[in-house]
Structure formats: structure tokens, C-alpha cells
Design a protein around this motif. Structure first.
Motif, PDB file in Angstrom:
ATOM      1  N   UNK A 121      -9.211  -4.963  -6.188  1.00  0.00           N
ATOM      2  CA  UNK A 121      -8.420  -4.443  -5.075  1.00  0.00           C
ATOM      3  C   UNK A 121      -8.335  -2.920  -5.112  1.00  0.00           C
ATOM      4  N   UNK A 122      -9.348  -2.299  -5.707  1.00  0.00           N
ATOM      5  CA  UNK A 122      -9.339  -0.844  -5.870  1.00  0.00           C
ATOM      6  C   UNK A 122      -9.315  -0.123  -4.532  1.00  0.00           C
ATOM      7  N   UNK A 123     -10.050  -0.642  -3.544  1.00  0.00           N
ATOM      8  CA  UNK A 123     -10.096   0.023  -2.237  1.00  0.00           C
ATOM      9  C   UNK A 123      -8.713   0.057  -1.593  1.00  0.00           C
ATOM     10  N   UNK A 124      -8.032  -1.087  -1.574  1.00  0.00           N
ATOM     11  CA  UNK A 124      -6.691  -1.134  -0.997  1.00  0.00           C
ATOM     12  C   UNK A 124      -5.736  -0.245  -1.780  1.00  0.00           C
ATOM     13  N   UNK A 125      -5.866  -0.250  -3.113  1.00  0.00           N
ATOM     14  CA  UNK A 125      -4.999   0.581  -3.949  1.00  0.00           C
ATOM     15  C   UNK A 125      -5.205   2.066  -3.652  1.00  0.00           C
ATOM     16  N   UNK A 126      -6.458   2.467  -3.421  1.00  0.00           N
ATOM     17  CA  UNK A 126      -6.723   3.879  -3.116  1.00  0.00           C
ATOM     18  C   UNK A 126      -6.067   4.276  -1.792  1.00  0.00           C
ATOM     19  N   UNK A 127      -6.009   3.347  -0.837  1.00  0.00           N
ATOM     20  CA  UNK A 127      -5.329   3.635   0.428  1.00  0.00           C
ATOM     21  C   UNK A 127      -3.832   3.793   0.222  1.00  0.00           C
ATOM     22  N   UNK A 128      -3.270   2.976  -0.661  1.00  0.00           N
ATOM     23  CA  UNK A 128      -1.842   3.096  -0.965  1.00  0.00           C
ATOM     24  C   UNK A 128      -1.561   4.443  -1.626  1.00  0.00           C
ATOM     25  N   UNK A 129      -2.450   4.866  -2.537  1.00  0.00           N
ATOM     26  CA  UNK A 129      -2.288   6.167  -3.192  1.00  0.00           C
ATOM     27  C   UNK A 129      -2.372   7.307  -2.178  1.00  0.00           C
TER      28      UNK A 129
END
Length: 556
Positions: A248-256
């Protein structure tokens, strides 16, 4: 035939014998056929555990202990145990064999069906054919390949007959206290009036409950206030720690991206402390933050690292305030998953989750973040302790390794500029002596060892001996010791990767060749002095094949 040898261990119960398996990192606690009425309250080890308590006078209730997550074999057969708690099975994360047969159990917690054991024995108990055990019958039928004695499991019916449980009709699984509803026994008109009134009340309450968060978020977005909330946040190093798996790295990067400009957010992957175990690094980042952000998906529920982080955050939230945890998800139906822990299910039902697909996602997220945020240049947060002048830091690489210039021209000069004197490990040995007789004496006066690991290192027996000794020292020494820098991609399945190194790679944070700021990572790990003190009700200290890549097996 696998061999094992007797050992002396401070936590080995009286009248019991403890052994160490010769060819695997496993400790056996052998209390079979001795008078021991309860399981050890604690057992301190980094190895897997086998518990042999057959016919050992255990009795009463079995509850959770802080080492159950290390147990892979447990045999408590032929005792007088009459109850086992839910928490006991919640903590048997890596158990392979479970023997509960020939006790005095009348029922079992339903979460026994969720453990990952390949062999379970439950026959010879006092099971009762009532409504609480109806699920038990279907579990035996579905998992007969797991329950070794499923054909021998019996229960006692209301008529006093002892029958094979899978042969008992569903109609006999009843509780004596059950009262069957009969329409003829009730007055129709009062029932309709009461039911209609309750229905209206429930609808009104549900609407109020459903939109309460939206009302709060709108007031926050347009008026800048937190209505009905009085949240006090102390000083921490981070505003929040973001926990997720690499899938879920892509979604996490958006949250960051959403939070990065306003808040100081720790990424459990990128901000992991080199040299720590994965679990300790997560605990440190979570407990050093004002909020714990969890991106939860079905995959995360099966990830031992994410679930360990959840238990740490949940315990901290219980001790402080439940606003500490923020759940983010794509799927709003996580509560339907058969893998969700009870504590997480309760939290979702009471506090809810933020869906990444909602229009007010950013508003909901910022509303739940700390009111008084830290800035990236804010000096009020908790800093790492300053390095002591007598800090002893050594570095090692294999002789004639092409990466020698990495140490000479990059690591050592840059750390020296930061006030940290780094010396060569090889210069600490006395000329002409066998390093085997000096290595641990040198390590005993060393605070950190930077070890540069390449494929060439794996071929050098002296270097691998030093590395194995350093791994042993890191297990014995509380805190950070070994700072491993893997400068080339290494195949973990290679025969050159020994068991000590494989276990370290799967359980600890280390640098890789992809790290963009290796010196800064090393500098942070050298300065780090804070100790993690977390009461782990259930966690994992060993990781199966392939699982370490699901979380943070490295610090890239």
C-alpha cells in the motif's frame, strides 16, 4: 533424528528441564510428568519455544503470557485445565502443534479456529453439546486436516449421552436457559406500538450518530474549531507515525503528501532506526508520536508487523486517549473479515474509519490530527541524546573488498565531521593472536559496530565469523549494537547466507545499497540512546519465509 542438549536458563521452571535443539534456534521447556500446576509467567529468549507439559498437573484456567508469540509447539495434554481464554489463542501466532486433549474443558474459544497450527488435538475433554459449542462441530468438519483427532471428539447431550460431536444433530445443540419465542404468548397491539416507537428512536439516533463527524469536520474546516473535543497532546518527536505495508506504498505516499506540508510525520519504513529490531523500531516511532495513522486493508490484517504495531498503539491509546489512533481504509467492510482482531473490531465499531474515497478525506484526516502541530524545524520535540565523548564506534569490511573506499572516503570522514570517532575493528586485535579469543572482549567495550556486507564478504570465513559474533552480541546487548550496511543485493536463499544472518535480516533494520543518505542513518543510530519499554501482550519475534518484505526488513 533431531538432537538437543540440556541447558540452564533462569526462567526454566523448578522441577522442569530445559533443552536447546542442536540444529535450530529452539528452546524446549520439558515439564512432562512433573508436578507443575501452571505455565511459566515469563520466559526470556530470542529463540522459538516448545512447551512439553504433558501430564504435569496443570489445572484451572490458562491465560496469555508475554512469550506465547514465540511458541511453535505446546503440549498440555493429560492435565486438569478447565478453561482457556481468548487471549491465549490470540497470542499463539506462530504455533505449529497444539495438544489440548484429555483435560477438563467444556468449551473452547472460537478463535482457536484462526490459529495457524498444522496439528491440533482436542479429544478426551468434557465438552457439552449445547448452543455454545455448535460452531465446534462445523469447525471439526471443515478442518479435519488440522484437528488430528476430530473423529474422537465427543460431547455430552442434554440427555446425558456421550456422543461423537460431528454426529450430534444441530437440534440438540441447545442451552437449557433458551426460551423459544412464541407469538401466541404476546399481546400483538402493545408489541406493534413498542416496536414502532423503538424503530423511530433507532432511526433518529442512527442519523445523529452517522452525521456527527461530518458536522464536526465542517466546523473545523470553516471555523477552525474542534467542537465538543478537549484533546491535550504532550511533546513528542512526531505529530504522527504512519503504519502500512509495502503493498500500500502508493496510497501511503498520497497520505504523506496530504499531511507532509503541515505536520511532522514518521514513516515506519523510511524513518526506521538502523540496528533495532523491526518491532522495537515500530514501537519507538509509535510511542514518539502524537498520533498513530494506520492504513488498514485485508492484507494488513494478515501482516504480523502491522498487527504488532496495532497492539502497541492500542495499548498506548488505552493508557492515554483513543484519539491517539486514526484508522484509514479503502474498504469500509473490514469488520466482516474473519481475520480482524477483537480490539480492532471494537475500535472500528466505536470510532470508525476514514475512507480514502470520500470527498472530505483531507478534512477528516486533519480534524483528527493534533490541534497544535509540530513544524519540521520545531525544536520543542524530543531529540535523540547527544553522543558521549567516549562512544566507541568500530567499522569492518572484508580485506581487499572493492567497497573499502566507501568506508574510507564516505562513512568515516563524514561521521568524524559530526564528532564521532570511528576506528577499524581489525586494528583492535593484537597481532598474531586468534581473533576467536578476543572478539567478544572487544565487543564488550564497543557501543556500535558498522559492518559492510557484500557478496564477497559471504565467501570469507573470517568475516562471516565476525558477523555471526556481532549478531550474537546484538542479541545479548540491550539496545542497538550491529549497524549492518548491505551494499549489494544478496539472495537470502543462497547457501552462503547462514542462519544467524538470515534471522538478522528478517528481524532487524539494516541499510541497503538503495539508501540515499546512509551516513545520516548511521549517525542517527549511533546517537540513539532511548530504550523501548513496551509491554507486549502479543507480538512476533520470528518471521516466516517471505514475510519480512511485507514490512520493514531494511531501511531503504
Amino acid at each position: 533424528m533431531e538432537e538437543y542438549c540440556k541447558i540452564v536458563h533462569e526462567d526454566c521452571p523448578d522441577r522442569c528441564t530445559c533443552f536447546k535443539r542442536t540444529y535450530s534456534p529452539t528452546i524446549i521447556i520439558d515439564c512432562g510428568n512433573v508436578n507443575v500446576s501452571y505455565l511459566p509467567l515469563s520466559f526470556n529468549t530470542n529463540f522459538s519455544i516448545e512447551m512439553w507439559f504433558r501430564n504435569s498437573s496443570l489445572k484451572g484456567q490458562l491465560d496469555s503470557t508475554d512469550y506465547l508469540y514465540k511458541v511453535k509447539v505446546i503440549d498440555i495434554s493429560y492435565n486438569a485445565v478447565n478453561k482457556i481464554t481468548d487471549a491465549f489463542f490470540d497470542n499463539l501466532i506462530f504455533v505449529e502443534t497444539t495438544k489440548l486433549n484429555n483435560n477438563e474443558l467444556q468449551t473452547l474459544p472460537t478463535n482457536i479456529a484462526s490459529i495457524n497450527a498444522t496439528s491440533i488435538s482436542v479429544s478426551g475433554n468434557n465438552f457439552v453439546c449445547d448452543c455454545t459449542n455448535k460452531w465446534f462441530k462445523y469447525w471439526l468438519l471443515e478442518d479435519e486436516h488440522v484437528v488430528a483427532d476430530w473423529l474422537e471428539v465427543k460431547c455430552t447431550t442434554v440427555n446425558g449421552e456421550n456422543k461423537q460431536i460431528i454426529a450430534v444433530p444441530d437440534s440438540l445443540f441447545i442451552c437449557r436457559s433458551e426460551v423459544r419465542f412464541s407469538v401466541n404468548e404476546h399481546v400483538v397491539f402493545p408489541s406493534v406500538i413498542i416496536g414502532s416507537t423503538l424503530f423511530v428512536i433507532v432511526i433518529l439516533v442512527a442519523l445523529t450518530f452517522a452525521f456527527r463527524e461530518n458536522v464536526k469536520v465542517f466546523m473545523f474546516l470553516y471555523f477552525g474549531i474542534h467542537p465538543f473535543d478537549n484533546r491535550l497532546d504532550g511533546k513528542n518527536r512526531y505529530d504522527a507515525a504512519l503504519i502500512y505495508s509495502v503493498e500500500n506504498k502508493h496510497t501511503a505516499s498520497n497520505i504523506l503528501k496530504v499531511l507532509g506540508e503541515k505536520y511532522k510525520v514518521a514513516d515506519v519504513h523510511m524513518d526506521a532506526v538502523v540496528g533495532m529490531t523491526i518491532f522495537d523500531s515500530m514501537d519507538y516511532l509509535i510511542l514518539s508520536s502524537r498520533r498513530a495513522l494506520f492504513f488498514i486493508s485485508e492484507h494488513e490484517l494478515l501482516n504480523p508487523f502491522t498487527m504488532h504495531a496495532w497492539r502497541t498503539a492500542y495499548k498506548h491509546a488505552r493508557d492515554t486517549h483513543f484519539d491517539f489512533i486514526i484508522l484509514i481504509a479503502k474498504d469500509q467492510n473490514l469488520e466482516r473479515s474473519g481475520h480482524i482482531p477483537a480490539s480492532l473490531l471494537r475500535f472500528i465499531n466505536l470510532r470508525g474509519v476514514i475512507s480514502v474515497g470520500t470527498k472530505l478525506f483531507k478534512g477528516h484526516l486533519e480534524y483528527k490530527m493534533p490541534t497544535h502541530r509540530l513544524k519540521n524545524d520545531d525544536e520543542t520535540h524530543i531529540e535523540l541524546e547527544h553522543v558521549q565523548e567516549d562512544k566507541n564506534v568500530l567499522i569492518y569490511h572484508e580485506r581487499d573488498d572493492p567497497y573499502e573506499q566507501l568506508a574510507d572516503q564516505e562513512i568515516i570522514p563524514n561521521l568524524n565531521e559530526k564528532g564521532i570517532l570511528v576506528k577499524w575493528l581489525i586494528c583492535e586485535f593484537q597481532f598474531g593472536t586468534d581473533i576467536r579469543y578476543e572478539i567478544f572482549e572487544i565487543f564488550s567495550r564497543t557501543d556500535r559496530l558498522i559492518f559492510i556486507l557484500s557478496r564477497r564478504t559471504l565467501l570469507d570465513s573470517e568475516s562471516m565469523f565476525i558477523l555471526s559474533s556481532a549478531i550474537t552480541q546484538s542479541r545479548l546487548q540491550k539496545g542497538i549494537f550491529l549497524l549492518l550496511y548491505v551494499v549489494e543485493e544478496i539472495d537470502e536463499n543462497s547457501r552462503l547466507v547462514n542462519g544467524d544472518l538470515l534471522e538478522f535480516l528478517r528481524q532487524n533494520i539494516y541499510l541497503t545499497h538503495e539508501e540515499r543518505h546512509p551516513v545520516e542513518k548511521l549517525y542517527e543510530a549511533i546517537r540513539f540512546e532511548q530504550e523501548i519499554d513496551v509491554n507486549r501482550d502479543d507480538s512476533e519475534n520470528s518471521v516466516g519465509d517471505g514475510e519480512h518484505e511485507d514490512m520493514i526488513g531494511n531501511a531503504d
